[in-house]
Scaffold this motif. Structure first.
Motif, PDB file in Angstrom:
ATOM      1  N   UNK A 171      16.659  61.146  50.576  1.00  0.00           N
ATOM      2  CA  UNK A 171      17.286  62.058  51.531  1.00  0.00           C
ATOM      3  C   UNK A 171      18.755  61.698  51.729  1.00  0.00           C
ATOM      4  N   UNK A 172      19.561  62.717  52.017  1.00  0.00           N
ATOM      5  CA  UNK A 172      20.986  62.475  52.123  1.00  0.00           C
ATOM      6  C   UNK A 172      21.557  63.051  53.407  1.00  0.00           C
ATOM      7  N   UNK A 173      22.848  62.877  53.568  1.00  0.00           N
ATOM      8  CA  UNK A 173      23.494  63.119  54.853  1.00  0.00           C
ATOM      9  C   UNK A 173      23.913  64.570  55.061  1.00  0.00           C
ATOM     10  N   UNK A 174      24.064  64.906  56.336  1.00  0.00           N
ATOM     11  CA  UNK A 174      24.632  66.180  56.769  1.00  0.00           C
ATOM     12  C   UNK A 174      25.536  65.860  57.950  1.00  0.00           C
ATOM     13  N   UNK A 175      26.613  66.604  58.103  1.00  0.00           N
ATOM     14  CA  UNK A 175      27.529  66.328  59.209  1.00  0.00           C
ATOM     15  C   UNK A 175      27.283  67.277  60.373  1.00  0.00           C
ATOM     16  N   UNK A 176      27.700  66.830  61.547  1.00  0.00           N
ATOM     17  CA  UNK A 176      27.633  67.702  62.715  1.00  0.00           C
ATOM     18  C   UNK A 176      28.494  68.940  62.509  1.00  0.00           C
ATOM     19  N   UNK A 177      29.636  68.791  61.838  1.00  0.00           N
ATOM     20  CA  UNK A 177      30.489  69.945  61.565  1.00  0.00           C
ATOM     21  C   UNK A 177      29.786  71.000  60.733  1.00  0.00           C
ATOM     22  N   UNK A 178      28.993  70.579  59.755  1.00  0.00           N
ATOM     23  CA  UNK A 178      28.228  71.529  58.941  1.00  0.00           C
ATOM     24  C   UNK A 178      27.154  72.219  59.777  1.00  0.00           C
ATOM     25  N   UNK A 179      26.438  71.437  60.556  1.00  0.00           N
ATOM     26  CA  UNK A 179      25.356  72.006  61.352  1.00  0.00           C
ATOM     27  C   UNK A 179      25.878  72.987  62.398  1.00  0.00           C
ATOM     28  N   UNK A 180      27.053  72.730  62.940  1.00  0.00           N
ATOM     29  CA  UNK A 180      27.640  73.621  63.935  1.00  0.00           C
ATOM     30  C   UNK A 180      28.227  74.885  63.304  1.00  0.00           C
TER      31      UNK A 180
ATOM     32  N   UNK B  73      33.527  63.949  60.143  1.00  0.00           N
ATOM     33  CA  UNK B  73      32.276  64.713  60.153  1.00  0.00           C
ATOM     34  C   UNK B  73      32.317  65.942  61.035  1.00  0.00           C
ATOM     35  N   UNK B  74      33.274  66.032  61.926  1.00  0.00           N
ATOM     36  CA  UNK B  74      33.317  67.155  62.859  1.00  0.00           C
ATOM     37  C   UNK B  74      34.405  68.159  62.492  1.00  0.00           C
ATOM     38  N   UNK B  75      35.603  67.690  62.243  1.00  0.00           N
ATOM     39  CA  UNK B  75      36.738  68.588  62.054  1.00  0.00           C
ATOM     40  C   UNK B  75      36.986  68.990  60.603  1.00  0.00           C
ATOM     41  N   UNK B  76      36.533  68.168  59.649  1.00  0.00           N
ATOM     42  CA  UNK B  76      36.840  68.424  58.239  1.00  0.00           C
ATOM     43  C   UNK B  76      35.637  68.985  57.488  1.00  0.00           C
ATOM     44  N   UNK B  77      34.518  68.267  57.523  1.00  0.00           N
ATOM     45  CA  UNK B  77      33.358  68.676  56.707  1.00  0.00           C
ATOM     46  C   UNK B  77      32.614  69.793  57.427  1.00  0.00           C
ATOM     47  N   UNK B  78      33.093  71.013  57.196  1.00  0.00           N
ATOM     48  CA  UNK B  78      32.516  72.233  57.765  1.00  0.00           C
ATOM     49  C   UNK B  78      32.322  73.269  56.662  1.00  0.00           C
TER      50      UNK B  78
END
Length: 406
Positions: free
Chosen positions: A306-315, A177-182
């Motif tokens: 509702x569905x998910x979002x990753x910290x990597x996307x939000x950052x 969720x942090x390093x890949x899904x951006x």
């Protein structure tokens, strides 16, 4: 519960938005799209019954050297998640600058879930609209309920619609969720999908015109494709988008983001750490809706789906937006007039924020190739409002005026 909510969403008020042809099966004599390119494929119809669709999963290979390396440990509990977004919203907070540690490579072959819909009148469209959803939803943002289906509007006007779960969402693969899904990797996935649609990967359809349509984070991705790959789209439609990001910290705080597996343990029992969802229906309303422009049953359905979002996307939300001097094809920006995250609740003050997109990012898109529309009494979740129908009509008319897909 979801079946009951869908029934509520199909009420008279909702049905009046778009014509529909309700039914649970493909009509006799209608040719469904081929399974080609899809794994575990199923055939069905759109919410309003105006499209026949094939759904499944498929591999997409994409790579980037522009993902960001973060010096940040994934939160171990809800308190740490909440504190992260409080810090982001705090004036003068150095958090973002402190955690950015340069660029890194990411990529591979990912399993992506998606749907291709064609008109139920058995026509063969020349143009396809590639629909990329935003934060908080999955692909069915575009085909939400009877009367609230962008897919139905597109196919009714002679286009095919291809909508997919972004990486990490829905039935698509859920990597780190942090390093890949951006954002940067998701731009490459969207570009690959555009190429595959043009090359006939899905249902053996080689589409002559590929039109990129996004919502919110999906518009950020679509915009980045026009910047990095100017010839990928024959037209681009950016909904829920502007170059004004001052309200994004307010939006993120309002969503009251929660650990997905704790907030929705039955829906997301095994998602990796760093996957989040909006906290409550109230959070959903603040972020995406504007009263009295919506049916309360639709808000309830949005909360249930509702569905998910990753910290990597939000950052990395703003990391990929860039000028697109090489893009000259038709472009329209379509917003809810009272969009919170991209307009701070007023897309007309102090100027038309949708119009500013051309000036800021598209110096070589002519005035004849550019258009804007603000849907009245409509918030950020454009497709979930009564005002969506006006936006749908504007978009399809804009594309036809520029002879796309005809």
């Amino acid at each position: 519960m979801r079946t009951t909510l869908l029934a509520l969403a199909g009420s008279t008020a909702a049905q009046s938005l778009l014509p529909s042809n309700p039914g649970g099966a493909v009509a006799v004599g209608i040719q469904a799209p081929s399974y080609a390119g899809f794994n575990n494929a199923t055939i069905g119809i759109s919410r309003g019954g105006l499209a026949v669709c094939v759904s499944g999963t498929f591999p997409v290979t994409a790579n980037t050297t522009r993902n960001i390396k973060f010096n940040y440990k994934l939160p171990q509990n809800q308190s740490q998640v909440t504190e992260t977004f409080v810090e982001i919203a705090t004036d003068g907070s150095p958090l973002v600058e402190q955690i950015v540690g340069g660029l890194q490579s990411a990529g591979g072959t990912f399993s992506i879930g998606g749907t291709l819909c064609t008109p139920a009148n058995d026509t063969a469209p020349k143009g396809v609209q590639l629909l990329t959803h935003g934060v908080g939803f999955d692909r069915y943002y575009w085909d939400f309920a009877p009367g609230y289906s962008y897919v139905d509007a597109a196919v009714q006007n002679g286009y095919a619609a291809f909508f997919y779960d972004r990486l990490g969402v829905g039935v698509s693969e859920q990597p780190d969720a942090l390093n890949v899904v951006q954002a940067a990797l998701e731009v490459e996935i969207a570009h690959e999908l555009a190429c595959m649609l043009r090359n006939g990967t899905y249902s053996n359809n080689k589409f002559e015109d590929v039109i990129g349509v996004g919502h919110s984070f999906g518009s950020i991705i679509t915009q980045a494709v026009t910047s990095e790959y100017p010839s990928a789209f024959d037209a681009a439609i950016l909904t829920g988008f502007s170059v004004n990001s001052t309200a994004l910290p307010v939006f993120l705080t309002a969503l009251n983001l929660a650990i997905a597996g704790e907030n929705q343990p039955y829906r997301f029992p095994a998602v990796p750490a760093g996957y989040l969802v909006s906290g409550t229906a109230i959070s959903n309303q603040i972020g995406f809706f504007r009263a009295p422009g919506f049916d309360p049953a639709i808000l309830a359905l949005a909360e249930a789906m509702k569905n998910t979002v990753t910290l990597g996307e939000l950052f990395t939300t703003a990391a990929v937006v860039a000028g697109a001097p090489g893009y000259t094809n038709p472009l329209a920006v379509v917003n809810g007039a009272e969009d919170l995250p991209f307009c701070f609740g007023n897309c007309s003050y102090p100027t038309n924020k949708a119009a500013m997109v051309q000036l800021a990012l598209y110096p070589n898109v002519s005035s004849s190739n550019f258009g804007t529309y603000l849907a009245p009494v409509t918030g950020h979740g454009l497709n979930l409002h009564y005002g969506a129908v006006g936006a749908y009509h504007y978009i399809q008319s804009f594309l036809k005026e520029h002879n796309l897909g005809l």
